[in-house]
Design a protein around this motif. Structure first.
Motif, PDB file in Angstrom:
ATOM      1  N   VAL A  53     -37.227 -14.228  38.540  1.00 22.67           N
ATOM      2  CA  VAL A  53     -37.284 -14.091  37.078  1.00 22.67           C
ATOM      3  C   VAL A  53     -38.691 -14.540  36.664  1.00 22.67           C
ATOM      4  O   VAL A  53     -39.128 -15.625  37.071  1.00 22.67           O
ATOM      5  N   THR A 113     -35.875  -8.153  36.255  1.00 21.35           N
ATOM      6  CA  THR A 113     -35.242  -8.519  34.994  1.00 21.35           C
ATOM      7  C   THR A 113     -36.188  -9.443  34.223  1.00 21.35           C
ATOM      8  O   THR A 113     -37.275  -9.749  34.686  1.00 21.35           O
ATOM      9  N   THR A 114     -35.753  -9.860  33.046  1.00 19.54           N
ATOM     10  CA  THR A 114     -36.534 -10.827  32.271  1.00 19.54           C
ATOM     11  C   THR A 114     -35.638 -12.038  32.009  1.00 19.54           C
ATOM     12  O   THR A 114     -34.405 -11.949  32.134  1.00 19.54           O
ATOM     13  N   ASP A 131     -33.040 -11.211  29.324  1.00 20.00           N
ATOM     14  CA  ASP A 131     -31.875 -10.431  29.788  1.00 20.00           C
ATOM     15  C   ASP A 131     -30.910 -11.316  30.571  1.00 20.00           C
ATOM     16  O   ASP A 131     -29.693 -11.184  30.454  1.00 20.00           O
ATOM     17  N   VAL A 132     -31.490 -12.201  31.381  1.00 24.44           N
ATOM     18  CA  VAL A 132     -30.653 -13.103  32.195  1.00 24.44           C
ATOM     19  C   VAL A 132     -29.813 -14.003  31.278  1.00 24.44           C
ATOM     20  O   VAL A 132     -28.612 -14.205  31.499  1.00 24.44           O
ATOM     21  N   PRO A 143     -27.539 -11.705  38.429  1.00 28.25           N
ATOM     22  CA  PRO A 143     -28.027 -10.690  37.489  1.00 28.25           C
ATOM     23  C   PRO A 143     -28.681  -9.464  38.109  1.00 28.25           C
ATOM     24  O   PRO A 143     -28.655  -8.404  37.495  1.00 28.25           O
ATOM     25  N   GLN A 144     -29.284  -9.608  39.286  1.00 28.00           N
ATOM     26  CA  GLN A 144     -30.024  -8.460  39.810  1.00 28.00           C
ATOM     27  C   GLN A 144     -29.319  -7.854  41.014  1.00 28.00           C
ATOM     28  O   GLN A 144     -28.526  -8.515  41.689  1.00 28.00           O
TER      29      GLN A 144
END
Ligand SMILES: NC(=O)c1ccc[n+]([C@@H]2O[C@H](COP(=O)([O-])OP(=O)(O)OC[C@H]3O[C@@H](n4cnc5c(N)ncnc54)[C@H](O)[C@@H]3O)[C@@H](O)[C@H]2O)c1
Length: 283
Positions: free
Chosen positions: A203, A231-232, A235-236, A253-254
């Motif tokens: 991240v 991701t950012t 978003d997380v 998340p990813q």
């Protein structure tokens, strides 16, 4: 009469608690912690932003106020039990009631071969990444129990299960956070206290700049973090809060975080062998 102990009642999800209303975020002065704080403000939460760096926490609170929400900055080193106890007390005073959500996010990065790490490195990393989360749970769970509900988000990492070489201390602390979160999720269910554990891969944040990463790969690691993350932090934060609302325990998340999770669980021995071979090949 309908028994409260029917099988159906055991498996029916209760509606999401208004857990975002009175939230405390540790390490809220940067990266993922700041994103959590701002997302909570968007969701009409009142947020206590704590960080070892008070000026950074105050900057997050300024942004919360600009967004029309309420926030309060508190300086707190999560590795120090007395400071986390004081944080819980200050939060209750600020909110005028017990907190409803704690996000144990503060963390530091530490890299290097096992034989390069000093015991002081281990202590520094363990104090912040593992003891910080233990302290947060220790002092906020009693507030949640008094209130009769509450929620905990513990920020671990995909490192909690990937066992990547040259990250031993970091991996150990994050594996501890994962185990603690899984245990608390089961133990606190009957008190209507939800738990979510966040396990991301890369991240883009300041974690490399703020961490203790050997010079030979600190630039490369920071470059990968800033340019190849899928991701950012915003978003997380959004995804994790949504998953908490849905009563989910894990947030990976990813796609690579999910892939590693599945590989490690499908065949831990094969996974570790593959890891060792790749490390020998690329080192
Ligand atoms: N960035 C990533 O790729 C990544 C991946 C997986 C997990 N994480 C985890 O996410 C969490 C947040 O890290 P980030 O990436 O936003 O890094 P960051 O360096 O941008 O933010 C960390 C914040 O924690 C604060 N902090 C450091 N030590 C502290 C202490 N003792 N007490 C209180 N606050 C302290 C720092 O001042 C900083 O504001 C950490 O737990 C980290 O391990 C990050």
């Amino acid at each position: 009469m309908k028994s409260p102990f029917s099988m159906k009642s055991l498996f029916t999800r209760k509606p999401a608690p208004s857990s975002h209303a009175y939230a405390v975020v540790t390490g809220a002065g940067s990266g993922i912690g700041r994103s959590f704080a701002l997302e909570l403000a968007k969701r009409h939460g009142s947020v206590v932003c704590s960080d070892i760096n008070l000026a950074a926490a105050e900057e997050t609170v300024n942004r919360i106020r600009q967004a029309g929400a309420t926030g309060h900055a508190v300086q707190c080193d999560v590795g120090d039990a007395a400071q986390v106890k004081a944080l819980a007390e200050k939060a209750e005073t600020f909110f005028g009631q017990p907190a409803t959500l704690v996000i144990n996010n503060a963390g530091v990065g530490l890299g290097g071969r096992f034989d390069e790490l000093t015991l002081e490195d281990w202590k520094w990393c363990t104090d912040v990444n593992l003891w910080g989360v233990i302290h947060g749970c220790h002092y906020f769970v009693p507030q949640f129990k008094r209130l009769g509900r509450g929620a905990i988000i513990n920020v671990a990492s995909a490192a909690s299960y990937t066992a990547a070489p040259e990250m031993s201390a970091y991996n150990v602390t994050k594996a501890g956070v994962l185990a603690l979160s899984e245990t608390l999720s089961a133990e606190l269910k009957k008190y209507d206290i939800r738990v979510n554990v966040l396990c991301p891969t890369l991240v883009p944040t300041n974690i490399i700049k703020n961490g203790r990463i050997p010079g030979r790969y600190s630039k490369l690691a920071d470059h990968a973090l800033m340019n190849y993350a899928m991701t950012t932090s915003d978003d997380v934060a959004r995804l994790t809060l949504d998953r908490l609302d849905r009563g989910q325990l894990y947030t990976t998340p990813q796609i690579d975080a999910k892939l590693f999770w599945m590989m490690k669980r499908a065949s831990p021995a094969l996974y570790t062998r593959f890891l060792g071979l790749s490390y020998r090949l690329f080192k």
